[in-house]
Design a protein around this motif. Structure first.
Motif, PDB file in Angstrom:
ATOM      1  N   LYS A  59       7.995  -5.786   7.396  1.00 47.87           N
ATOM      2  CA  LYS A  59       9.039  -4.877   7.608  1.00 47.87           C
ATOM      3  C   LYS A  59       9.677  -4.994   9.053  1.00 47.87           C
ATOM      4  O   LYS A  59      10.621  -5.246   9.055  1.00 47.87           O
ATOM      5  CB  LYS A  59       8.722  -3.707   7.356  1.00 47.87           C
ATOM      6  CG  LYS A  59       9.782  -2.186   7.703  1.00 47.87           C
ATOM      7  CD  LYS A  59      10.921  -2.171   6.748  1.00 47.87           C
ATOM      8  CE  LYS A  59      11.918  -1.203   7.243  1.00 47.87           C
ATOM      9  NZ  LYS A  59      11.818   0.004   6.739  1.00 47.87           N
TER      10      LYS A  59
ATOM     11  N   ASN B 110       3.801  -7.045  10.675  1.00 46.13           N
ATOM     12  CA  ASN B 110       4.026  -6.784   9.137  1.00 46.13           C
ATOM     13  C   ASN B 110       5.579  -7.252   8.922  1.00 46.13           C
ATOM     14  O   ASN B 110       6.472  -7.393   9.790  1.00 46.13           O
ATOM     15  CB  ASN B 110       4.023  -5.242   9.143  1.00 46.13           C
ATOM     16  CG  ASN B 110       4.930  -4.342   9.853  1.00 46.13           C
ATOM     17  OD1 ASN B 110       6.288  -4.452   9.574  1.00 46.13           O
ATOM     18  ND2 ASN B 110       4.404  -3.690  10.726  1.00 46.13           N
TER      19      ASN B 110
ATOM     20  N   THR C  66      10.465   4.308   5.873  1.00 43.15           N
ATOM     21  CA  THR C  66      10.586   3.045   5.056  1.00 43.15           C
ATOM     22  C   THR C  66      10.102   3.779   3.517  1.00 43.15           C
ATOM     23  O   THR C  66       9.045   4.374   3.544  1.00 43.15           O
ATOM     24  CB  THR C  66       9.269   2.426   5.603  1.00 43.15           C
ATOM     25  OG1 THR C  66       9.751   1.733   7.080  1.00 43.15           O
ATOM     26  CG2 THR C  66       9.102   1.127   4.813  1.00 43.15           C
TER      27      THR C  66
ATOM     28  N   LYS D  41       4.451   2.143  -4.390  1.00 43.87           N
ATOM     29  CA  LYS D  41       2.987   1.496  -4.221  1.00 43.87           C
ATOM     30  C   LYS D  41       2.531   0.794  -5.427  1.00 43.87           C
ATOM     31  O   LYS D  41       1.628  -0.123  -5.707  1.00 43.87           O
ATOM     32  CB  LYS D  41       2.106   2.528  -4.093  1.00 43.87           C
ATOM     33  CG  LYS D  41       0.721   2.055  -3.005  1.00 43.87           C
ATOM     34  CD  LYS D  41       0.358   2.841  -2.220  1.00 43.87           C
ATOM     35  CE  LYS D  41      -0.956   2.110  -1.053  1.00 43.87           C
ATOM     36  NZ  LYS D  41      -1.362   2.974  -0.197  1.00 43.87           N
TER      37      LYS D  41
ATOM     38  N   LEU E 190       7.189   3.122   9.531  1.00 45.43           N
ATOM     39  CA  LEU E 190       6.845   1.803   9.830  1.00 45.43           C
ATOM     40  C   LEU E 190       7.674   1.103  10.968  1.00 45.43           C
ATOM     41  O   LEU E 190       9.087   1.163  10.475  1.00 45.43           O
ATOM     42  CB  LEU E 190       6.561   0.978   8.284  1.00 45.43           C
ATOM     43  CG  LEU E 190       5.926  -0.240   8.748  1.00 45.43           C
ATOM     44  CD1 LEU E 190       4.430  -0.115   9.245  1.00 45.43           C
ATOM     45  CD2 LEU E 190       5.756  -1.057   7.391  1.00 45.43           C
TER      46      LEU E 190
ATOM     47  N   GLU F 180       4.271  -2.654   4.402  1.00 48.23           N
ATOM     48  CA  GLU F 180       3.080  -3.027   5.581  1.00 48.23           C
ATOM     49  C   GLU F 180       2.454  -4.370   5.410  1.00 48.23           C
ATOM     50  O   GLU F 180       1.573  -4.576   6.473  1.00 48.23           O
ATOM     51  CB  GLU F 180       2.082  -1.922   5.154  1.00 48.23           C
ATOM     52  CG  GLU F 180       2.572  -0.386   5.385  1.00 48.23           C
ATOM     53  CD  GLU F 180       1.604   0.417   4.796  1.00 48.23           C
ATOM     54  OE1 GLU F 180       1.082   1.141   5.613  1.00 48.23           O
ATOM     55  OE2 GLU F 180       1.353   0.756   3.777  1.00 48.23           O
ATOM     56  N   ARG F 181       2.583  -5.267   4.653  1.00 41.22           N
ATOM     57  CA  ARG F 181       1.973  -6.491   4.370  1.00 41.22           C
ATOM     58  C   ARG F 181       2.054  -7.180   5.675  1.00 41.22           C
ATOM     59  O   ARG F 181       3.268  -7.462   6.060  1.00 41.22           O
ATOM     60  CB  ARG F 181       2.716  -7.176   3.225  1.00 41.22           C
ATOM     61  CG  ARG F 181       2.049  -6.930   2.022  1.00 41.22           C
ATOM     62  CD  ARG F 181       0.497  -7.296   1.670  1.00 41.22           C
ATOM     63  NE  ARG F 181       0.630  -8.831   1.531  1.00 41.22           N
ATOM     64  CZ  ARG F 181       0.791  -9.758   0.513  1.00 41.22           C
ATOM     65  NH1 ARG F 181       1.424  -9.175  -0.690  1.00 41.22           N
ATOM     66  NH2 ARG F 181       0.760 -10.779   0.495  1.00 41.22           N
TER      67      ARG F 181
END
Length: 274
Positions: A160, A158, A266, A270, A261, A189-190
């Motif tokens: 981050k 991810n 984090t 959203k 995360l 989280e991507r």
């Protein structure tokens, strides 16, 4: 933990406070701060008579340039430097004192006792741990968009976690990763492999912009950070998401959320981050 903007600010204040001063004596009260080699006793002996010619930074590390050696210092969680008169009372948690020939002392305080100091012959510090492991400097001319795109290629984690990795990019920590991702409208989280070229460009620009603004503001004093003059940073007044769990997003008004995360708290919105 002080990140790039805070360490850059400390560097600048220490340049003004210590440049040209000659070390007369070094007192180490907490030997484990000194990373061997050399031993703490040899560390003290080797620094006697050395003059501080400049203070630099690499990632989150300070670099004191002496006559023949470079002193590399990491502040970790709560380490700090201050200049005092030799006659001033020694405050609690003062672990290393550099006494100068002009009657002043540079004192290193560290409540948590996590800080470290390495001493290397001039020219060797960048080629040995811990500095040799560091990634590019995000505010340097060498950190280009093309290079950033190539470095992201093939990464399976991810975004981050990757940005916190000092071997990937040096100087970023929890505060500025959260702020840069918010500014780039990217959820922490991507997965890196899902980022589009447009998102990569936004992230690259956001990292540099957020860090540059934080340096101008003297860093963020969200906990105990102060610079070499004992002054607080002011970037915390510009923070958009970090430490603002439950507060309204400045853009959409929805509450800022917090998750764990990559082992770190984090913060994100959203609605505004995708």
């Amino acid at each position: 933990m002080p990140e790039l903007p805070e360490v850059e600010t400390v560097k600048k204040t220490l340049q003004a406070l210590t440049k040209g001063k000659t070390i007369e004596e070094v007192v180490v009260s907490l030997p484990r701060i000194i990373q061997e080699p050399p031993s703490p006793a040899l560390f003290q002996a080797m620094l006697k008579g050395q003059t501080i010619h400049d203070v630099g930074r690499r990632g989150k590390f300070l670099r004191f340039f002496l006559d023949t050696h470079v002193l590399v210092s990491h502040l970790r969680m709560e380490g700090r430097y201050c200049l005092a008169e030799k006659t001033d009372p020694i405050e609690k948690h003062t672990h290393v004192r550099f006494s100068f020939s002009d009657g002043t002392e540079l004192r290193y305080k560290d409540v948590r006792q996590f800080g470290t100091m390495h001493l290397y012959p001039m020219g060797e510090d960048l080629h040995l741990p811990p500095l040799v492991k560091l990634g590019p400097e995000p505010l340097s001319e060498d950190f280009t968009l093309d290079g950033f795109q190539r470095a992201l290629s093939g990464r399976r984690t991810n975004v981050k976690a990757l940005l916190l990795n000092q071997a990937f990019l040096s100087g970023l920590g929890n505060i500025y990763v959260d702020e840069a991702l918010y500014t780039a409208s990217i959820l922490p989280e991507r997965l890196v492999e899902t980022l589009s070229m447009d998102e990569i460009q936004r992230l690259y620009t956001s990292i540099r912009t957020v860090l540059a603004n934080a340096v101008k503001a003297g860093g963020s004093s969200v906990r105990s950070y102060v610079d070499g003059h004992g002054e607080m940073g002011m970037f915390q007044l510009q923070i958009k998401v970090y430490g603002r769990k439950g507060e309204a997003c400045h853009q959409c008004g929805n509450p800022i959320q917090k998750i764990v995360l990559a082992g770190r708290g984090t913060h994100f919105c959203k609605t505004c981050q995708r």
